[in-house]
Design an enzyme around this catalytic site. Structure first.
Site, short mmCIF file in Angstrom:
data_model
loop_
_atom_site.label_atom_id
_atom_site.label_comp_id
_atom_site.label_asym_id
_atom_site.label_seq_id
_atom_site.Cartn_x
_atom_site.Cartn_y
_atom_site.Cartn_z
N GLY A 57 0.93 -1.16 0.06
CA GLY A 57 -0.03 0.09 -0.47
C GLY A 57 1.00 1.05 0.28
NE ARG A 99 5.71 -3.29 -4.22
CZ ARG A 99 4.06 -3.27 -4.25
NH1 ARG A 99 3.97 -3.59 -2.99
NH2 ARG A 99 3.23 -4.11 -5.81
CD GLN A 204 -3.32 -6.94 -2.71
OE1 GLN A 204 -3.93 -7.57 -3.88
NE2 GLN A 204 -2.18 -6.12 -3.60
CG ASP A 245 -0.51 1.95 -5.75
OD1 ASP A 245 -1.44 1.63 -6.67
OD2 ASP A 245 0.70 1.60 -4.98
CG ASN A 255 -5.19 1.25 -7.21
OD1 ASN A 255 -4.52 1.35 -6.29
ND2 ASN A 255 -6.13 1.10 -6.83
CE LYS A 256 -2.11 -5.09 -6.11
NZ LYS A 256 -1.42 -5.18 -6.79
O1 MRU Z 1 1.02 -4.14 -4.55
P1 MRU Z 1 0.33 -3.40 -2.80
O2 MRU Z 1 -0.65 -4.02 -1.89
O3 MRU Z 1 1.26 -2.26 -2.79
O4 MRU Z 1 -0.86 -2.02 -4.13
C1 MRU Z 1 -1.72 -1.31 -3.42
C2 MRU Z 1 -2.78 -0.32 -3.90
O5 MRU Z 1 -2.95 -0.62 -4.70
C3 MRU Z 1 -2.97 0.42 -3.52
O6 MRU Z 1 -4.77 0.40 -3.77
C4 MRU Z 1 -3.18 2.00 -3.75
O7 MRU Z 1 -1.67 2.25 -3.01
C5 MRU Z 1 -3.18 2.79 -2.86
S1 MRU Z 1 -3.41 2.36 -0.85
C6 MRU Z 1 -3.99 3.97 0.41
#
Ligand code: MRU
Length: 343
Positions: A57, A99, A204, A245, A255-256
């Site tokens: 996140g 990352r 998630q 992100d 985003n994801k």
């Molecule tokens: O791969 P992740 O679990 O780090 O991805 C997280 C996301 O895509 C969240 O939606 C994003 O970081 C927003 S968190 C407030």
């Protein structure tokens, strides 16, 4: 795994804890089946924890990296007190490489680097670095609470909403970005049902978002990722609320993978004005084994190849509103994003 002297209560809001001179992370890889903490003593271990999804996140990665710099500073001072500013470099670089997509990581590291530049070479930097990391952590929680109120004010409820991935307390310093909006709106009676996409391959949504919402007494219905569009067509969904992100200068939102966001909640530390559009946002591609297996069991056909990009970019034109702690940008474009950041 090392146990803290006093047990930390595993809650979404205590996923990142500085205690007993170490960084404790609630290991998100095993939630909700197990709620165990990992104790970290070095910048390298912190970078590994970020890379391996112990913590994930965008804002949570930034906060964790800031504490990682405290550990890097301690290690550097212990190895050569008068040369700690030189010696801290490799630790910072490991954190920077952990990352690629969430810009909060680089934002937090740049902020810690500015402090390092101002600190005296001759003194132990640990206390000053820790004060800054705690400030980053606390400011993130305050920003999320502000976003919660601003985002909730957009919702004309009661309505159902869909969220994707996890943008809650676990993904941030606490309270959450998208889930912060959902929390505030639910408390105000504006959201009556949350639909959470399960979010393959790390799940998630089904593991983390559902766990968080249920602890708050907010009803949650899980959807397979492919079911979201059908659920929308049945009505009763007022908004899609997701985190981000990295947001480019023109309002494109990373985003994801699988996000088709119509509203976004993210702190301004997620906005990267150097990225002119979504094309400039590096999208992380992770190991294909994450798709080939589930819960430790192989599910993909032997011989199948995998493409596993873990974020996508929603063009600004498809976004109704970006909610930040500085205010709401409706129908974002380059001019409006510039005005927000210049405030
Ligand atoms: O791969 P992740 O679990 O780090 O991805 C997280 C996301 O895509 C969240 O939606 C994003 O970081 C927003 S968190 C407030």
């Amino acid at each position: 795994m090392e146990a803290p002297d006093r047990k930390i209560e595993p809650t979404p809001d205590t996923a990142i804890v500085w205690r007993e001179n170490r960084l404790w992370l609630l290991d998100q890889r095993y939630l909700p089946a197990a709620a165990d903490y990992l104790a970290l003593n070095s910048a390298a271990a912190t970078a590994d924890a970020i890379r391996n999804m112990v913590v994930r996140g965008a804002p949570a990665i930034g906060v964790t990296a800031a504490y990682g710099v405290v550990l890097a500073g301690r290690e550097a001072f212990a190895s050569a007190a008068s040369k700690w500013k030189q010696r801290i470099g490799p630790g910072l670089e490991k954190l920077r490489q952990s990352r690629p997509t969430a810009v909060n990581l680089f934002w937090a590291l740049d902020r810690m680097q500015s402090l390092i530049d101002d600190l005296p070479e001759a003194e132990n930097p640990e206390a000053a670095l820790l004060r800054e990391a705690v400030a980053i952590h606390e400011e993130d929680v305050a920003a999320n609470q502000r976003m919660g109120a601003l985002g909730a004010s957009l919702i004309d409820g009661p309505t159902g909403v869909i969220t994707h991935c996890n943008a809650g307390a676990l993904a941030t310093g606490g309270y959450g970005t998208a889930l912060g909006v959902i929390r505030s709106a639910h408390a105000a009676g504006l959201i009556d049902q949350v639909f959470a996409d399960e979010t393959r391959p790390w799940l998630q949504g089904s593991r983390l978002t559902a766990w968080e919402l249920l602890q708050d007494g907010i009803p949650v219905t899980l959807l397979t990722d492919g079911a979201a569009a059908s659920r929308m067509s049945q009505g009763g969904i007022g908004w899609i609320i997701v985190g981000s992100d990295r947001i480019a200068a023109n309002g494109d939102v990373a985003n994801k993978i699988g996000t088709y966001g119509l509203a976004v909640a993210a702190p301004t530390s997620t906005i990267d004005m150097q990225a002119v559009s979504g094309k400039d946002i590096p999208i992380e591609v992770r190991d294909g084994n994450e798709v080939l297996s589930c819960g430790g069991r192989r599910i993909g056909a032997e011989g199948a190849e995998v493409w596993n990009p873990v974020f996508d970019v929603t063009p600004a034109g498809l976004v109704d509103a970006i909610v930040t702690e500085k205010g709401v940008v409706h129908s974002p474009n380059a001019k409006k994003m510039r005005e927000l950041m210049e405030e």
